[in-house]
Design a protein around this motif. Structure first.
Motif, PDB file in Angstrom:
ATOM      1  N   GLY A   1       0.770  -1.210  -0.033  1.00  0.00           N
ATOM      2  CA  GLY A   1      -0.107   0.134   0.142  1.00  0.00           C
ATOM      3  C   GLY A   1       0.828   1.318   0.030  1.00  0.00           C
ATOM      4  O   GLY A   1       0.456   2.133  -0.713  1.00  0.00           O
ATOM      5  N   LEU A   2       1.855   1.343   0.726  1.00  0.00           N
ATOM      6  CA  LEU A   2       2.641   2.490   0.863  1.00  0.00           C
ATOM      7  C   LEU A   2       3.518   2.499  -0.392  1.00  0.00           C
ATOM      8  O   LEU A   2       3.644   3.887  -0.889  1.00  0.00           O
ATOM      9  N   TYR A   3       3.930   1.484  -1.062  1.00  0.00           N
ATOM     10  CA  TYR A   3       4.665   1.613  -2.366  1.00  0.00           C
ATOM     11  C   TYR A   3       3.650   2.226  -3.545  1.00  0.00           C
ATOM     12  O   TYR A   3       4.043   3.053  -4.244  1.00  0.00           O
ATOM     13  N   SER A   4       2.463   1.702  -3.416  1.00  0.00           N
ATOM     14  CA  SER A   4       1.474   2.260  -4.516  1.00  0.00           C
ATOM     15  C   SER A   4       1.120   3.569  -4.272  1.00  0.00           C
ATOM     16  O   SER A   4       1.041   4.396  -5.301  1.00  0.00           O
ATOM     17  N   PHE A   5       1.046   3.976  -2.814  1.00  0.00           N
ATOM     18  CA  PHE A   5       0.726   5.469  -2.793  1.00  0.00           C
ATOM     19  C   PHE A   5       1.866   6.355  -3.238  1.00  0.00           C
ATOM     20  O   PHE A   5       1.613   7.359  -3.961  1.00  0.00           O
ATOM     21  N   VAL A   6       3.074   5.938  -3.000  1.00  0.00           N
ATOM     22  CA  VAL A   6       4.222   6.900  -3.269  1.00  0.00           C
ATOM     23  C   VAL A   6       4.388   6.997  -4.908  1.00  0.00           C
ATOM     24  O   VAL A   6       4.598   8.069  -5.455  1.00  0.00           O
ATOM     25  N   VAL A   7       4.283   5.791  -5.362  1.00  0.00           N
ATOM     26  CA  VAL A   7       4.425   5.943  -6.842  1.00  0.00           C
ATOM     27  C   VAL A   7       3.380   6.486  -7.724  1.00  0.00           C
ATOM     28  O   VAL A   7       3.582   7.245  -8.644  1.00  0.00           O
ATOM     29  N   GLY A   8       2.148   6.251  -6.998  1.00  0.00           N
ATOM     30  CA  GLY A   8       1.026   7.000  -7.710  1.00  0.00           C
ATOM     31  C   GLY A   8       1.230   8.433  -7.558  1.00  0.00           C
ATOM     32  O   GLY A   8       0.992   9.321  -8.401  1.00  0.00           O
ATOM     33  N   VAL A   9       1.350   9.026  -6.413  1.00  0.00           N
ATOM     34  CA  VAL A   9       1.540  10.344  -6.084  1.00  0.00           C
ATOM     35  C   VAL A   9       2.710  11.114  -6.699  1.00  0.00           C
ATOM     36  O   VAL A   9       2.578  12.049  -7.703  1.00  0.00           O
ATOM     37  N   VAL A  10       4.014  10.309  -6.740  1.00  0.00           N
ATOM     38  CA  VAL A  10       5.078  11.201  -7.606  1.00  0.00           C
ATOM     39  C   VAL A  10       4.805  10.986  -9.115  1.00  0.00           C
ATOM     40  O   VAL A  10       5.185  11.842  -9.779  1.00  0.00           O
ATOM     41  N   GLY A  11       4.211   9.730  -9.378  1.00  0.00           N
ATOM     42  CA  GLY A  11       3.898   9.872 -10.963  1.00  0.00           C
ATOM     43  C   GLY A  11       2.785  10.782 -11.544  1.00  0.00           C
ATOM     44  O   GLY A  11       3.261  11.358 -12.288  1.00  0.00           O
ATOM     45  N   LEU A  12       1.868  10.980 -10.643  1.00  0.00           N
ATOM     46  CA  LEU A  12       0.870  11.928 -10.906  1.00  0.00           C
ATOM     47  C   LEU A  12       1.567  13.602 -10.940  1.00  0.00           C
ATOM     48  O   LEU A  12       1.330  14.461 -11.972  1.00  0.00           O
ATOM     49  N   VAL A  13       2.346  13.782 -10.001  1.00  0.00           N
ATOM     50  CA  VAL A  13       3.236  15.158 -10.083  1.00  0.00           C
ATOM     51  C   VAL A  13       3.893  15.341 -10.943  1.00  0.00           C
ATOM     52  O   VAL A  13       3.954  16.366 -11.801  1.00  0.00           O
ATOM     53  N   GLY A  14       4.374  14.267 -11.524  1.00  0.00           N
ATOM     54  CA  GLY A  14       5.481  14.331 -12.633  1.00  0.00           C
ATOM     55  C   GLY A  14       4.782  14.565 -13.839  1.00  0.00           C
ATOM     56  O   GLY A  14       5.217  15.406 -15.007  1.00  0.00           O
ATOM     57  N   LEU A  15       3.517  13.755 -14.200  1.00  0.00           N
ATOM     58  CA  LEU A  15       2.746  14.137 -15.284  1.00  0.00           C
ATOM     59  C   LEU A  15       2.271  15.474 -15.401  1.00  0.00           C
ATOM     60  O   LEU A  15       2.490  16.420 -16.447  1.00  0.00           O
ATOM     61  N   LEU A  16       1.828  16.220 -14.226  1.00  0.00           N
ATOM     62  CA  LEU A  16       1.409  17.282 -14.161  1.00  0.00           C
ATOM     63  C   LEU A  16       2.578  18.428 -14.342  1.00  0.00           C
ATOM     64  O   LEU A  16       2.322  19.409 -15.285  1.00  0.00           O
ATOM     65  N   LEU A  17       3.877  18.260 -13.822  1.00  0.00           N
ATOM     66  CA  LEU A  17       4.667  18.992 -14.067  1.00  0.00           C
ATOM     67  C   LEU A  17       5.115  18.994 -15.795  1.00  0.00           C
ATOM     68  O   LEU A  17       5.634  20.045 -16.069  1.00  0.00           O
TER      69      LEU A  17
END
Length: 534
Positions: free
Chosen positions: A466-482
């Motif tokens: 769960g923690l790994y999925s949360f970290v990858v999801g948040v970082v991936g979304l932030v990177g896409l938005l940037l």
């Protein structure tokens, strides 16, 4: 209905679950960290639910409250059914120490105890967030009695879905064991895609042209119970009484059917064609001259092909990813255009998640009894971790690149955006696999989980997953938005331009991400070498 033996089986299962959850301080630390990181998103979701309830209370929302409640209960029912079915097939469908348990008491009592424990586990898992959201929604609508009727209704719905999903998984288990390994995966993928297609036909209260009252059957009874505490409920007293009786009687009937079915399933042996044969002529070896990480990667891929049950935790991700592509309204053309636009970035983030989730979330525990042999083998911890990272990248990156490029050709995104997505996906995948290795070595999972009566596998820790999925999801979304929508961050920093946000945010995110990935990789390699099995 629940005998003393069934109660004892349920208590033993729950004690075993609690022991696994709280026996490790690192696991509790990860759970606390996950809670803290998810707190802002819980706050945003709770605020949205409360404001939506206020709008419904004022009558300023075009969607009737019956349709809104029916949609949410339908999603909860589908999710709970899928989870209960998969857990019955791969984990909870057989009791631990079945030889001793089934001699001491009847199979029916054991099955009732197992399904009772499963109901309590899932109710506890969904109970707190559902209670919070129902309370916020009821506060917004000014109908506080909805808290009572809503929680009772959700409890009855989850109980019905868990019992029905468990029984379905138990019935399907003999047939699945009789199929070959590849046939199981093909059948599972076909059923999953069929479910998505069926759900995608639900548009604006209609299901392939059917009226809403018929489309939401049989969920309409639970909707009537849910709205019993609201002044806006349209059901009559007779309809509510019938719905309540049905909601209570349905799980009882399913449990009665489970008692009659379980003996035929547990005491009937079907040859498991997925077991590896003794024919060594078909065994493939890594080519001579490969480096040690390459040999480790080859070994991981071969083991996964021979025993796909080791990757069962990856199947649960489909229940999270696929519902996001269901149409929220509009025609089929708009739905297809939306899918072609959202699928490439989603595939990139999902590829990065797979790179670590496949082989890196439990490097120590996944080796099982061979871990002690690896410590004296001529291969270092760094080489083993690099090999697992390489295996995840080989399996996930290449298909994702093909999918993204193909969608870039037929979809609305440009060639430059497609190339940017591909490069971003490769970098994110490498970092995600390294982070997964660090988290997996932080809290290794060493206890096997029974996926059938003859097979046990060691799955990653759920908190780590769960923690790994949360970290990858948040970082991936932030990177896409940037990369593509940097102006979205002007809400937080309105004094900076989109170009400045993209430059500073991109460099900062990349620097921190690479530093964390390198640190996680070094930690995983060092802990793999010095870890001691207890």
């Amino acid at each position: 209905m629940v005998s003393e033996d069934a109660r004892r089986v349920a208590v033993a299962e729950l004690r075993r679950t609690c022991r696994r959850a709280f026996e490790n301080d690192r696991r509790l630390l990860l759970f606390a960290a996950t809670t803290v990181l998810a707190a802002p998103f819980w706050y945003i979701g709770g605020t949205y639910v409360y404001r939506f309830g206020e709008r419904i209370g004022r009558g300023s929302v075009a969607v009737p409250i019956e349709e809104f409640v029916a949609g949410q209960l339908s999603l909860l029912a589908v999710f709970t059914l899928g989870i209960a079915f998969l857990r019955a097939v791969y984990s909870t469908g057989y009791p631990d120490a079945s030889d001793a348990v089934l001699v001491a008491t009847s199979a029916g009592d054991v099955a009732v105890g197992l399904v009772l424990a499963e109901c309590i586990r899932i109710l506890v898992a969904v109970g707190l967030p559902v209670f919070v959201f129902i309370t916020l929604f009821a506060s917004g609508t000014r109908d506080l009695l909805l808290v009572v009727t809503g929680c009772v209704t959700v409890g009855l719905l989850v109980t019905a879905c868990v019992t029905c999903g468990y029984l379905s998984g138990l019935v399907a288990m003999p047939s699945l064991r009789g199929l070959s390994r590849n046939a199981r995966w093909v059948l599972g993928g076909t059923v999953l895609l069929s479910g998505v297609v069926i759900l995608s036909g639900y548009e604006g209260g209609n299901w392939f042209g059917a009226e809403f009252a018929a489309a939401r059957f049989p969920i309409n009874g639970y909707v009537d119970l849910f709205l019993l505490g609201a002044d806006r409920g349209s059901a009559t007293s007779r309809q509510v009484a019938v719905a309540a009786a049905t909601a209570v009687a349905f799980p009882v009937a399913v449990v009665a059917a489970l008692r009659r079915t379980v003996s035929a399933v547990w005491f009937t042996t079907v040859p498991d064609r997925s077991e590896p044969t003794a024919d060594r002529s078909r065994t493939r070896h890594a080519p001579f001259g490969w480096s040690q990480p390459s040999r480790v990667a080859w070994l991981q891929i071969v083991r996964a092909v021979r025993n796909p049950h080791r990757l069962v935790h990856v199947l649960y991700s489909g229940l999270v990813i696929l519902p996001g592509f269901l149409p929220a309204g509009g025609g089929r053309t708009e739905f297809l255009r939306t899918v072609l636009l959202l699928l490439p970035p989603t595939a990139v983030v999902y590829c990065a998640w797979l790179s670590g989730a496949l082989f890196c979330l439990n490097p120590i525990g996944d080796e099982g009894p061979m871990y002690s042999q690896l410590l004296i083998a001529p291969v270092s911890g760094r080489e083993i971790i690099r090999g697992r990272i390489l295996a995840g990248l080989c399996v996930s990156v290449a298909p994702t690149v093909v999918v993204v490029v193909a969608l870039g050709v037929v979809g609305p995104i440009s060639a430059g955006q497609t190339l940017t997505l591909v490069l971003y996906g490769v970098v994110l995948s490498v970092c995600a696999a390294a982070v997964a290795s660090g988290l997996g070595c932080l809290v290794p999972a060493t206890e096997p989980t029974a996926v059938s009566d003859t097979r046990e596998v060691i799955l990653p820790n759920l908190v780590v997953l769960g923690l790994y999925s949360f970290v990858v999801g948040v970082v991936g979304l932030v990177g896409l938005l940037l990369l593509f929508v940097p102006s979205a961050f002007r809400i937080a920093v309105p004094t900076y331009s989109a170009e400045q946000i993209q430059l500073v945010g991109g460099v900062g995110t990349a620097t921190v991400g690479v530093a964390v990935a390198v640190s996680a990789y070094l930690y995983a390699a060092a802990r793999f070498d010095r870890y001691t099995l207890s």
